[in-house]
Design an enzyme around this catalytic site. Structure first.
Site, PDB file in Angstrom:
ATOM      1  N   GLU A   1       0.857  -1.186   0.000  1.00 35.67           N
ATOM      2  CA  GLU A   1       0.000   0.000   0.000  1.00 35.67           C
ATOM      3  C   GLU A   1       0.898   1.244   0.000  1.00 35.67           C
ATOM      4  O   GLU A   1       1.011   1.966   0.983  1.00 35.67           O
ATOM      5  CB  GLU A   1      -0.946  -0.070   1.204  1.00 35.67           C
ATOM      6  CG  GLU A   1      -1.885  -1.267   1.105  1.00 35.67           C
ATOM      7  CD  GLU A   1      -2.520  -1.689   2.416  1.00 35.67           C
ATOM      8  OE1 GLU A   1      -3.212  -2.730   2.442  1.00 35.67           O
ATOM      9  OE2 GLU A   1      -2.326  -0.996   3.438  1.00 35.67           O
TER      10      GLU A   1
ATOM     11  N   HIS B   1      -3.532   3.164   5.430  1.00 35.18           N
ATOM     12  CA  HIS B   1      -3.629   1.975   4.571  1.00 35.18           C
ATOM     13  C   HIS B   1      -4.126   2.332   3.175  1.00 35.18           C
ATOM     14  O   HIS B   1      -4.563   3.446   2.920  1.00 35.18           O
ATOM     15  CB  HIS B   1      -4.625   0.969   5.176  1.00 35.18           C
ATOM     16  CG  HIS B   1      -4.105   0.242   6.364  1.00 35.18           C
ATOM     17  ND1 HIS B   1      -3.639  -1.050   6.301  1.00 35.18           N
ATOM     18  CD2 HIS B   1      -3.957   0.651   7.643  1.00 35.18           C
ATOM     19  CE1 HIS B   1      -3.236  -1.428   7.513  1.00 35.18           C
ATOM     20  NE2 HIS B   1      -3.417  -0.420   8.345  1.00 35.18           N
TER      21      HIS B   1
ATOM     22  N   GLU C   1      -8.193   4.520   4.859  1.00 37.11           N
ATOM     23  CA  GLU C   1      -8.001   3.682   3.671  1.00 37.11           C
ATOM     24  C   GLU C   1      -8.064   4.561   2.432  1.00 37.11           C
ATOM     25  O   GLU C   1      -9.028   5.290   2.234  1.00 37.11           O
ATOM     26  CB  GLU C   1      -9.095   2.606   3.586  1.00 37.11           C
ATOM     27  CG  GLU C   1      -9.091   1.607   4.736  1.00 37.11           C
ATOM     28  CD  GLU C   1      -8.088   0.469   4.555  1.00 37.11           C
ATOM     29  OE1 GLU C   1      -7.399   0.449   3.510  1.00 37.11           O
ATOM     30  OE2 GLU C   1      -8.007  -0.382   5.458  1.00 37.11           O
TER      31      GLU C   1
END
Ligand code: ZN
Length: 369
Positions: free
Chosen positions: A167, A254, A330
């Site tokens: 990531e 993330h 995210e």
């Protein structure tokens, strides 16, 4: 000139299956001692004037095959600009074409952020006025776990990321956040808080070109209930440093394969959950959405039911252990669809900008968290 495919560099990952004329068949290599794979990053040489067709044959067996529909490969001739290129996903095979104007080109799952750039980032930020650097521990391969601390305020804030090394947007986010923290706008926050930043929790996975795990094939974001020197020294040393300071606010950074938007995940379902605790997290999300068009609160993960939180995951563990307002940010591998960019999709530069926006929002509401 014959074609050469190479991934023997910092963060590289690919295996050549066959080269037949202008068709290049490839496989992504699984993380060591693990079944996880999705990250790829490789170079092609000897391509000038040719139109090549690349096929990643094992894409359908990757960790998150549902991430491929709607996804576009990033390509670069200069390793600076990484626009998206047309990408197809059919019958478990990811394929894309490239007409080469020069000899060299690079291809990646997302704009890379290798360990060499991490070292330059840490060196630069460590020299800024007011910043303290500590090596909290070492990874299984012996690499440093770097922590940068800035601020004089009483509220302990911990920001950490790249537990999942594939990531790579996470460390672009960190670069934006750290640049904001050493700038003049951060002064009011730093009078109220001391901010500890671990920009890369998983240097071994990053250097090895892993998707999800460290050098022992361990997913670090399932180690926070009981980290060990044998499996997860990266988590063990960071959690020990957190135990010394306590944690009031935590951000874990993330990337998500499937959802085409930035979103937060919280700590619903922890044993000590209260609605008042959760309300602080939800309010942060609302303020962030009001602050930047690169954030939204509609799309995201389902929330855990009461008592069902997984305490091996850092965000839940830190909310339970310290009462922290704890969050996972995210970012997409695809794009942030509510505010899309047709050329680059979600990118390193936009990840940097989101890092700044999240700290601006934290600065606005630190007294309420
Ligand atoms: Zn992740």
């Amino acid at each position: 000139m014959s074609l050469r495919i190479n991934a023997a560099f910092d963060g590289g990952n690919i295996r050549v299956v066959a080269i037949d004329g202008d068709q290049v068949d490839l496989e992504i290599v699984p993380d060591r001692d693990s079944d996880f794979f999705q990250w790829f990053y490789f170079r092609v040489a000897g391509a000038r004037g040719r139109t090549l067709r690349f096929r990643i044959l094992n894409a359908g067996q990757s960790a998150y095959p549902f991430g491929w529909p709607g996804y576009k490969v990033r390509a670069s001739a200069d390793r600076v600009h990484w626009p998206m290129i047309e990408t197809r996903y059919d019958d478990g095979v990811l394929s894309f074409d490239w007409t080469a104007e020069g000899d060299l080109a690079w291809f990646a799952y997302f704009e890379p952020y290798p360990m060499e750039r991490h070292a330059s980032l840490v060196a630069r930020i460590a020299q800024a006025p007011g910043v303290t650097h500590r090596e909290l521990g070492q990874s299984l391969d012996g690499q440093a776990i770097d922590c940068l601390t800035i601020g004089t305020g009483p509220r302990p804030v911990w920001i950490y990321g790249r537990q999942h090394p594939g990531e790579s947007m996470t460390e672009w986010w960190m670069e934006g956040a750290l640049d904001w923290l050493i700038g003049p706008e951060a002064a009011p926050l730093l009078a109220k808080a001391t901010v500890h930043v671990v920009p890369n929790m998983n240097p071994d996975g990053t250097r090895r070109g892993h998707l999800r795990t460290n050098a022992a094939g361990v997913n670090l974001n399932r180690e926070w209930a009981a980290p060990s020197a044998e499996r997860s020294p990266e988590v063990l040393c960071v959690l020990a440093a957190m135990d010394e300071t306590g944690v009031d606010v935590a951000m874990d950074v993330h990337g998500d394969e499937a959802i085409p938007a930035n979103f937060l995940a919280g700590f619903e379902g922890i044993p000590r959950w209260t609605d008042a605790h959760g309300a602080k997290f939800y309010e942060y999300g609302r303020r962030l959405a009001a602050h930047t068009p690169d954030f939204q609160t509609e799309k995201g993960y389902p929330r855990s039911a009461p008592g069902q939180a997984n305490l091996t995951m850092s965000t839940n563990q830190l909310a339970e252990r310290f009462g922290a307002v704890s969050m996972t940010i995210e970012m997409p591998f695809k794009d942030h669809d509510p505010n899309p960019d047709a050329t680059y999709g979600w990118s390193g530069e936009r990840s940097q900008r989101l890092g700044r926006s999240m700290l601006e929002t934290l600065a606005q509401m630190i007294d309420e968290l």
